[in-house]
Write an enzyme that holds these catalytic residues in place. Structure first.
Site, PDB file in Angstrom:
ATOM      1  N   SER A  29       0.901  -1.112   0.023  1.00 12.61           N
ATOM      2  CA  SER A  29      -0.189  -0.053  -0.046  1.00 12.61           C
ATOM      3  C   SER A  29       0.959   1.186  -0.035  1.00 12.61           C
ATOM      4  CB  SER A  29      -0.895  -0.151   1.375  1.00 12.61           C
ATOM      5  OG  SER A  29      -0.220  -0.056   2.358  1.00 12.61           O
ATOM      6  N   ASN A 116      -1.387  -2.634  13.677  1.00 17.19           N
ATOM      7  CA  ASN A 116      -3.039  -2.354  13.305  1.00 17.19           C
ATOM      8  C   ASN A 116      -3.316  -1.171  14.163  1.00 17.19           C
ATOM      9  OD1 ASN A 116      -2.767  -5.024  12.406  1.00 17.19           O
ATOM     10  ND2 ASN A 116      -3.495  -6.165  13.660  1.00 17.19           N
ATOM     11  N   THR A 161     -41.666  24.881  -7.728  1.00 19.32           N
ATOM     12  CA  THR A 161     -41.744  23.653  -7.103  1.00 19.32           C
ATOM     13  C   THR A 161     -42.239  22.754  -8.409  1.00 19.32           C
ATOM     14  OG1 THR A 161     -44.107  23.967  -6.830  1.00 19.32           O
ATOM     15  CG2 THR A 161     -42.552  24.654  -4.880  1.00 19.32           C
ATOM     16  N   HIS A 162     -41.610  21.712  -8.318  1.00 19.77           N
ATOM     17  CA  HIS A 162     -41.705  20.654  -9.581  1.00 19.77           C
ATOM     18  C   HIS A 162     -41.181  21.297 -10.922  1.00 19.77           C
ATOM     19  CE1 HIS A 162     -44.760  18.732  -6.982  1.00 19.77           C
ATOM     20  NE2 HIS A 162     -45.357  19.931  -6.671  1.00 19.77           N
ATOM     21  N   SER A 289     -16.644  25.265 -27.167  1.00 20.10           N
ATOM     22  CA  SER A 289     -16.810  23.721 -27.630  1.00 20.10           C
ATOM     23  C   SER A 289     -15.790  23.642 -28.932  1.00 20.10           C
ATOM     24  CB  SER A 289     -18.242  23.800 -28.177  1.00 20.10           C
ATOM     25  OG  SER A 289     -18.448  22.736 -29.487  1.00 20.10           O
ATOM     26  N   LYS A 295     -20.574  28.156 -28.125  1.00 20.31           N
ATOM     27  CA  LYS A 295     -20.875  27.691 -27.159  1.00 20.31           C
ATOM     28  C   LYS A 295     -20.001  28.130 -25.797  1.00 20.31           C
ATOM     29  CE  LYS A 295     -22.743  24.022 -26.764  1.00 20.31           C
ATOM     30  NZ  LYS A 295     -23.998  23.248 -26.257  1.00 20.31           N
ATOM     31  N   ASN A 297     -19.806  26.564 -22.242  1.00 21.62           N
ATOM     32  CA  ASN A 297     -20.429  25.550 -21.234  1.00 21.62           C
ATOM     33  C   ASN A 297     -19.891  25.383 -19.821  1.00 21.62           C
ATOM     34  OD1 ASN A 297     -21.259  24.319 -23.548  1.00 21.62           O
ATOM     35  ND2 ASN A 297     -19.686  23.139 -24.176  1.00 21.62           N
ATOM     36  N   TYR A 329      -8.628  -6.711  13.407  1.00 26.17           N
ATOM     37  CA  TYR A 329      -8.254  -6.317  12.321  1.00 26.17           C
ATOM     38  C   TYR A 329      -8.099  -7.357  10.940  1.00 26.17           C
ATOM     39  CZ  TYR A 329      -4.920  -4.268   8.720  1.00 26.17           C
ATOM     40  OH  TYR A 329      -4.596  -3.991   7.677  1.00 26.17           O
ATOM     41  N   GLN A 334      -7.012  -2.214   4.689  1.00 24.33           N
ATOM     42  CA  GLN A 334      -6.095  -1.519   4.026  1.00 24.33           C
ATOM     43  C   GLN A 334      -6.830  -0.646   2.926  1.00 24.33           C
ATOM     44  OE1 GLN A 334      -2.028  -2.559   3.446  1.00 24.33           O
ATOM     45  NE2 GLN A 334      -2.467  -3.072   1.137  1.00 24.33           N
ATOM     46  N   LYS A 337      -8.238   3.282   2.482  1.00 23.67           N
ATOM     47  CA  LYS A 337      -7.591   4.416   2.450  1.00 23.67           C
ATOM     48  C   LYS A 337      -7.725   5.212   1.066  1.00 23.67           C
ATOM     49  CE  LYS A 337      -4.127   2.913   5.299  1.00 23.67           C
ATOM     50  NZ  LYS A 337      -5.163   1.717   5.334  1.00 23.67           N
TER      51      LYS A 337
HETATM   52  N1  ARG Z   1      -1.105  -1.358   5.473  1.00 24.33           N
HETATM   53  C1  ARG Z   1      -1.675  -1.885   6.662  1.00 24.33           C
HETATM   54  C2  ARG Z   1      -3.197  -1.306   6.381  1.00 24.33           C
HETATM   55  O1  ARG Z   1      -3.460  -0.068   5.945  1.00 24.33           O
HETATM   56  C3  ARG Z   1      -1.238  -1.564   8.086  1.00 24.33           C
HETATM   57  C4  ARG Z   1      -1.641  -2.850   8.897  1.00 24.33           C
HETATM   58  C5  ARG Z   1      -1.079  -4.096   8.598  1.00 24.33           C
HETATM   59  N2  ARG Z   1      -1.179  -4.953   9.598  1.00 24.33           N
HETATM   60  C6  ARG Z   1      -1.278  -6.126   9.410  1.00 24.33           C
HETATM   61  N3  ARG Z   1      -1.387  -6.883  10.420  1.00 24.33           N
HETATM   62  N4  ARG Z   1      -1.072  -6.820   8.082  1.00 24.33           N
HETATM   63  O2  ARG Z   1      -4.071  -1.623   6.996  1.00 24.33           O
END
Ligand code: ARG
Length: 470
Positions: A29, A116, A161-162, A289, A295, A297, A329, A334, A337
């Site tokens: 990641s 974790n 309205t509408h 355009s 135009k 836009n 966990y 992961q 993110k």
């Molecule tokens: N990159 C992991 C995440 O975003 C970090 C935690 C990893 N923990 C594990 N037990 N593999 O969640």
């Protein structure tokens, strides 16, 4: 070479086979979570400071960790830091580099901690500062809209309205409707922030740890405190490492921000169309355009409307991510993110561009007024007038319907009918009827709290200006 830096395996001697490249790429990641580096360092420093205060590591180790982290910060900022896919994520990358720089002290940092509770802490710290920026952006957009409202308390447009002409409203009032929405958004963000701002660190992998950690001290160091300064610590280790409710709540609040900008976008797009012609968005915010030279836009509001789908999609992604995860966990987490990062980027960019774009809008009051005159927008006012003369409202409603039908057949507005003609619908109608048949009369009559009468709108503007300190 330190253990974390080897090509084979980042975590232990237990494994006899190296991880396949495909798996490495699939599980890594670092190329997106490196964005958490500042939070990761802040969390590590607070943890190390506490470990030293609790005499779990020595003062010298703490000093080495601080020195190493200061170097890492400089390297990341300058772009010299080498992020390694092999080291999976931001946490292992920074820890490995720390160990290279300061030796054993770096290896002691992970005492009583797991990735974790570390990652849960990092995401919370990062999101907290993003929420603060978003709240500021929401305030800036509200201020822009309040200033537009202030210039247009008496500008009349048809309220719909509408999407059918309903009653005349003040353009300022219309802008303030969005101020209310964005004010609620800011309130919601502040509320989510309370639950973001709680400390998972010290929960270790899932069960807590045997080291005598002082979690409240870490919470205080990281500013995870309530308004009275009391430390905010997640109270169940299993929940602490696996909870992502705060991310879902944030995505839900962000979705509402986007939904509000999307509604405003839709109105801008309609208002800017030739059939309405109520506004023009500044040239800097429109596009041409490649084939039709005439135009202009409204790409920005269209994109904002489109990006709303993307943010709502992230909310759905996060909700689905959590469904069915057993405690505690799981690597599924992961996946929180990228949707979170993209949500933050999208709403920040959208809010920023909306503040600027709204300030560029030119209003065309004549076109608005013409449109308001077209749709018998004062019909309710005529009914109210007759009701005040003693006719039950339902009968007045019916009488006005007949008058509107007659006016449509003549191709004129109600206010263009003569007093004699009006009297044929109801004998109590007098010359003063024309006051209420005008758009302005209608507007001014709607003076209930929160109504569109310019006096009310001015009162609301004063309230917003005080609230927003503008
Ligand atoms: N990159 C992991 C995440 O975003 C970090 C935690 C990893 N923990 C594990 N037990 N593999 O969640």
């Amino acid at each position: 070479m330190n253990q974390l830096d080897t090509k084979s395996q980042a975590w232990s001697a237990l494994f006899s086979e190296p991880m396949s490249d495909l798996v490495k790429r699939y599980t890594s990641s670092v190329f997106f979570d490196k964005r958490l580096w500042q939070a990761d360092i802040a969390g590590s420093l607070a943890h190390a400071e506490m470990l030293a205060a609790q005499k779990i590591i020595s003062k010298d180790d703490l000093a080495s960790i601080e020195r190493g982290m200061a170097q890492i910060k400089v390297d990341i900022e300058s772009g010299a830091f080498e992020w390694k896919l092999d080291l999976e994520d931001v946490h292992l990358n920074i820890e490995a580099r720390l160990t290279t720089l300061v030796g054993d002290a770096g290896k002691r940092l992970h005492t009583g901690r797991s990735r974790n509770d570390q990652v849960a802490t990092d995401v919370r710290l990062w999101l907290r500062s993003e929420i603060d920026l978003i709240v500021d952006l929401l305030a800036a957009l509200q201020a822009t809209l309040v200033l537009i409202a202030e210039k247009n308390t008496d500008t009349i447009l048809p309220g719909f309205t509408h999407l059918q002409v309903a009653q005349p409203v003040s353009f300022g009032h219309h802008m303030l409707a969005y101020v209310e929405m964005f004010a609620r958004d800011a309130e919601r963000m502040q509320d989510v922030r309370k639950r973001v701002n709680r400390l998972p660190l010290g929960s270790a992998a899932l069960a807590g740890t045997s080291y005598p950690l002082d979690r409240e001290r870490v919470a205080k160091t990281l500013g995870m405190v309530d308004e009275r300064g009391a430390p905010q610590v997640c109270q169940n280790s299993l929940d602490a490492v696996s909870d992502r409710d705060f991310a879902i709540e944030f995505a839900a609040a962000a979705s509402l921000v986007m939904i509000h900008t999307s509604r405003l976008s839709e109105e801008l797009i309609i208002w800017m169309s030739q059939n309405f012609g109520f506004i023009q968005i500044g040239d800097a915010f429109t596009t041409g355009s490649s084939i039709m030279p005439q135009k202009k836009n409204p790409d920005v509001p269209e994109l904002a409307r489109g990006k709303t789908g993307r943010v709502v999609g992230h909310l759905m992604g996060l909700i689905t991510l959590m469904k069915g995860q057993p405690l505690a966990y799981n690597k599924d987490n992961q996946e929180d993110k990228e949707p979170l990062f993209d949500t933050v980027d999208t709403i920040k960019e959208t809010l920023r561009i909306f503040s600027e774009m709204m300030a560029s809008v030119t209003i065309k009051p004549e076109a608005m007024e013409r449109a308001a005159l077209k749709g018998y927008a004062t019909a309710t006012d005529l009914a109210d007038y007759m009701t005040k003369k003693g006719l039950p409202f339902r009968d007045a409603h019916e009488t006005v319907a007949k008058a509107v039908k007659y006016a449509i057949a003549q191709g004129v507005d109600l206010s263009a009918l003569s007093l004699e003609t009006l009297k044929t619908f109801n004998a109590h109608i007098e010359a003063d009827v024309f006051d209420c048949l005008s758009l302005r009369g209608s507007l001014e009559a709607r003076s209930t709290l929160g109504g569109t009468a310019p006096a009310q709108v001015r009162m609301q503007i004063a309230r917003h200006k005080e609230r927003l300190k503008i």
